[in-house]
Write a protein that holds these residues in place. Structure first.
Motif, short mmCIF file in Angstrom:
data_model
loop_
_atom_site.label_atom_id
_atom_site.label_comp_id
_atom_site.label_asym_id
_atom_site.label_seq_id
_atom_site.Cartn_x
_atom_site.Cartn_y
_atom_site.Cartn_z
N THR A 93 0.83 -1.20 0.00
CA THR A 93 0.00 0.00 0.00
C THR A 93 0.86 1.26 0.00
O THR A 93 0.60 2.21 -0.75
N VAL A 94 1.93 1.25 0.80
CA VAL A 94 2.83 2.40 0.84
C VAL A 94 3.57 2.55 -0.49
O VAL A 94 3.74 3.66 -1.00
N ILE A 95 3.99 1.44 -1.07
CA ILE A 95 4.68 1.49 -2.37
C ILE A 95 3.77 2.08 -3.45
O ILE A 95 4.20 2.92 -4.25
N VAL A 96 2.52 1.66 -3.47
CA VAL A 96 1.57 2.20 -4.46
C VAL A 96 1.36 3.69 -4.22
O VAL A 96 1.30 4.49 -5.17
N PHE A 97 1.27 4.10 -2.95
CA PHE A 97 1.11 5.51 -2.62
C PHE A 97 2.32 6.32 -3.11
O PHE A 97 2.17 7.38 -3.73
N LEU A 98 3.53 5.82 -2.82
CA LEU A 98 4.74 6.52 -3.25
C LEU A 98 4.84 6.56 -4.78
O LEU A 98 5.30 7.57 -5.34
N ALA A 99 4.42 5.51 -5.43
CA ALA A 99 4.43 5.51 -6.90
C ALA A 99 3.53 6.62 -7.43
O ALA A 99 3.87 7.32 -8.39
N GLY A 100 2.37 6.80 -6.77
CA GLY A 100 1.47 7.88 -7.17
C GLY A 100 2.11 9.25 -6.98
O GLY A 100 1.92 10.15 -7.81
N LEU A 101 2.87 9.43 -5.91
CA LEU A 101 3.56 10.70 -5.68
C LEU A 101 4.62 10.97 -6.74
O LEU A 101 4.92 12.12 -7.06
N LEU A 102 5.18 9.88 -7.28
CA LEU A 102 6.21 10.02 -8.31
C LEU A 102 5.62 10.11 -9.72
O LEU A 102 6.36 10.16 -10.70
N GLY A 103 4.30 10.13 -9.81
CA GLY A 103 3.65 10.28 -11.10
C GLY A 103 3.30 8.99 -11.80
O GLY A 103 2.80 9.01 -12.93
N VAL A 104 3.54 7.85 -11.16
CA VAL A 104 3.17 6.56 -11.75
C VAL A 104 1.74 6.26 -11.36
O VAL A 104 1.43 6.14 -10.18
N GLU A 105 0.89 6.16 -12.34
CA GLU A 105 -0.52 5.91 -12.07
C GLU A 105 -0.77 4.40 -11.97
O GLU A 105 -0.54 3.66 -12.92
N VAL A 106 -1.22 3.96 -10.80
CA VAL A 106 -1.52 2.55 -10.59
C VAL A 106 -3.03 2.42 -10.42
O VAL A 106 -3.59 2.98 -9.48
N PRO A 107 -3.70 1.72 -11.35
CA PRO A 107 -5.15 1.56 -11.22
C PRO A 107 -5.51 0.88 -9.89
O PRO A 107 -4.76 0.04 -9.38
#
Length: 63
Positions: free
Chosen positions: A19-33
């Motif tokens: 969950t934290v990895i997906v959140f951090l990916a979102g902050l870096l601009g990686v959109e995870v459905p």
């Protein structure tokens, strides 16, 4: 008080980590459905729980 099963701890920590990895990916601009994020959490939690060792139970006391 009873000990928490190692398998429960491992699967919970794995789910939180993804969950934290997906959140951090979102902050870096990686959109995870959301569906992919949910599937990743489920798969990692299941794998961590399966791989973690079983917590031995204390022998029952005869009174």
């Amino acid at each position: 008080m009873s000990r928490i099963e190692t398998k429960v701890t491992a699967s919970t920590a794995g789910a939180a980590a993804v969950t934290v990895i997906v959140f951090l990916a979102g902050l870096l601009g990686v959109e995870v459905p959301a569906e992919v994020a949910a599937a990743a959490v489920t798969l990692v939690a299941a794998a961590a729980g399966w791989l973690a060792p079983h917590t031995p139970r204390p022998a029952p006391s005869s009174s």
